[in-house]
Design a protein around this motif. Structure first.
Motif, PDB file in Angstrom:
ATOM      1  N   GLY A 114       0.759  -1.364  -0.010  1.00 51.92           N
ATOM      2  CA  GLY A 114       0.106  -0.065   0.041  1.00 51.92           C
ATOM      3  C   GLY A 114       0.884   1.236  -0.052  1.00 51.92           C
ATOM      4  O   GLY A 114       0.484   2.151  -0.670  1.00 51.92           O
ATOM      5  N   LEU A 115       1.889   1.326   0.834  1.00 48.12           N
ATOM      6  CA  LEU A 115       2.842   2.494   0.749  1.00 48.12           C
ATOM      7  C   LEU A 115       3.366   2.875  -0.562  1.00 48.12           C
ATOM      8  O   LEU A 115       3.558   3.763  -1.049  1.00 48.12           O
ATOM      9  CB  LEU A 115       3.901   2.105   1.856  1.00 48.12           C
ATOM     10  CG  LEU A 115       4.801   3.605   2.134  1.00 48.12           C
ATOM     11  CD1 LEU A 115       4.246   4.643   2.551  1.00 48.12           C
ATOM     12  CD2 LEU A 115       5.680   2.983   3.093  1.00 48.12           C
ATOM     13  N   ALA A 116       4.045   1.491  -1.052  1.00 47.14           N
ATOM     14  CA  ALA A 116       4.578   1.729  -2.312  1.00 47.14           C
ATOM     15  C   ALA A 116       3.616   2.221  -3.568  1.00 47.14           C
ATOM     16  O   ALA A 116       3.957   2.873  -4.392  1.00 47.14           O
ATOM     17  CB  ALA A 116       4.923   0.207  -2.920  1.00 47.14           C
TER      18      ALA A 116
ATOM     19  N   VAL B   1      -6.054   1.098  -9.010  1.00 45.66           N
ATOM     20  CA  VAL B   1      -5.239  -0.048  -8.538  1.00 45.66           C
ATOM     21  C   VAL B   1      -5.392  -0.493  -7.111  1.00 45.66           C
ATOM     22  O   VAL B   1      -5.225  -1.741  -6.673  1.00 45.66           O
ATOM     23  CB  VAL B   1      -3.797   0.464  -9.006  1.00 45.66           C
ATOM     24  CG1 VAL B   1      -2.687  -0.435  -8.382  1.00 45.66           C
ATOM     25  CG2 VAL B   1      -3.629   0.564 -10.273  1.00 45.66           C
ATOM     26  N   LYS B   2      -5.586   0.332  -6.082  1.00 42.35           N
ATOM     27  CA  LYS B   2      -5.788   0.036  -4.742  1.00 42.35           C
ATOM     28  C   LYS B   2      -6.988  -0.862  -4.437  1.00 42.35           C
ATOM     29  O   LYS B   2      -7.048  -1.934  -3.995  1.00 42.35           O
ATOM     30  CB  LYS B   2      -5.878   1.204  -3.931  1.00 42.35           C
ATOM     31  CG  LYS B   2      -4.558   1.978  -3.699  1.00 42.35           C
ATOM     32  CD  LYS B   2      -4.678   3.301  -2.772  1.00 42.35           C
ATOM     33  CE  LYS B   2      -3.459   3.645  -2.301  1.00 42.35           C
ATOM     34  NZ  LYS B   2      -3.636   5.004  -1.656  1.00 42.35           N
ATOM     35  N   THR B   3      -8.166  -0.405  -5.397  1.00 46.38           N
ATOM     36  CA  THR B   3      -9.164  -1.179  -5.446  1.00 46.38           C
ATOM     37  C   THR B   3      -9.090  -2.597  -5.919  1.00 46.38           C
ATOM     38  O   THR B   3      -9.481  -3.717  -5.360  1.00 46.38           O
ATOM     39  CB  THR B   3     -10.357  -0.625  -6.210  1.00 46.38           C
ATOM     40  OG1 THR B   3     -10.477   0.896  -5.781  1.00 46.38           O
ATOM     41  CG2 THR B   3     -11.742  -1.093  -6.196  1.00 46.38           C
ATOM     42  N   GLY B   4      -8.448  -2.725  -7.190  1.00 45.72           N
ATOM     43  CA  GLY B   4      -8.079  -3.827  -7.368  1.00 45.72           C
ATOM     44  C   GLY B   4      -7.107  -4.913  -6.701  1.00 45.72           C
ATOM     45  O   GLY B   4      -7.239  -6.031  -6.445  1.00 45.72           O
ATOM     46  N   ALA B   5      -6.355  -4.198  -5.933  1.00 45.09           N
ATOM     47  CA  ALA B   5      -5.182  -4.993  -5.009  1.00 45.09           C
ATOM     48  C   ALA B   5      -6.163  -5.596  -3.867  1.00 45.09           C
ATOM     49  O   ALA B   5      -5.667  -6.777  -3.315  1.00 45.09           O
ATOM     50  CB  ALA B   5      -4.149  -3.966  -4.508  1.00 45.09           C
TER      51      ALA B   5
END
Length: 142
Positions: free
Chosen positions: A60-62, A75-79
């Motif tokens: 998440g930090l990266a 991308v965060k949602t996909g992750a």
């Protein structure tokens, strides 16, 4: 606010007490499978706190540091969806017939289903990134 917290705390405390009573009924008299159960109950939180949580935090930090602003939310949602779907599929990937039989569940190819679902998720991420946004100035009204 304190009253609301207390009202939420009391049922949780009652559930913990009931779970303790049920586990005590299961565990006594002591047998070898009780120690395996204790290892399983303790191993999940330990593995999460020492392995999973730091890894997810680093990812998440990266993502927050290196992705362009337009890519961050999709991308965060996909992750997150990838993590949840993988977590749900993991028991059947690890031990295909470890749980109770569920007609229609165990006769499927879990790995293929997971990979196809993740492909749809990440195609959705790409669509969200590249779909023209209203007011972004990329397209003119006709």
């Amino acid at each position: 606010m304190k009253t609301l917290r207390l009202l939420l705390f009391l049922p949780g405390l009652a559930a913990v007490a009931w779970g303790t009573v049920l586990f005590a009924e299961y565990a006594f008299p002591l047998r070898p499978d009780v120690f395996e159960t204790l290892g399983w109950l303790a191993g999940g939180p330990v593995a999460h706190d020492l392995l999973v949580a730091p890894l997810i935090g680093a990812v998440g930090l990266a993502l927050s540091r290196f992705l362009p602003e337009r890519w961050k939310a999709p991308v965060k949602t996909g992750a997150v969806l990838t993590g949840v779907l993988t977590l749900l599929a993991f028991p059947l990937l690890w031990r295909p017939f470890g749980g109770a039989r569920n007609p229609g569940l165990h006769d499927a190819d879990t790995l293929t289903g997971l990979l196809l679902t993740l492909a749809v998720v990440w195609l959705g991420v790409l669509a969200a990134v590249f779909w023209p946004r209203k007011g972004s100035g990329c397209c003119r009204s006709l």
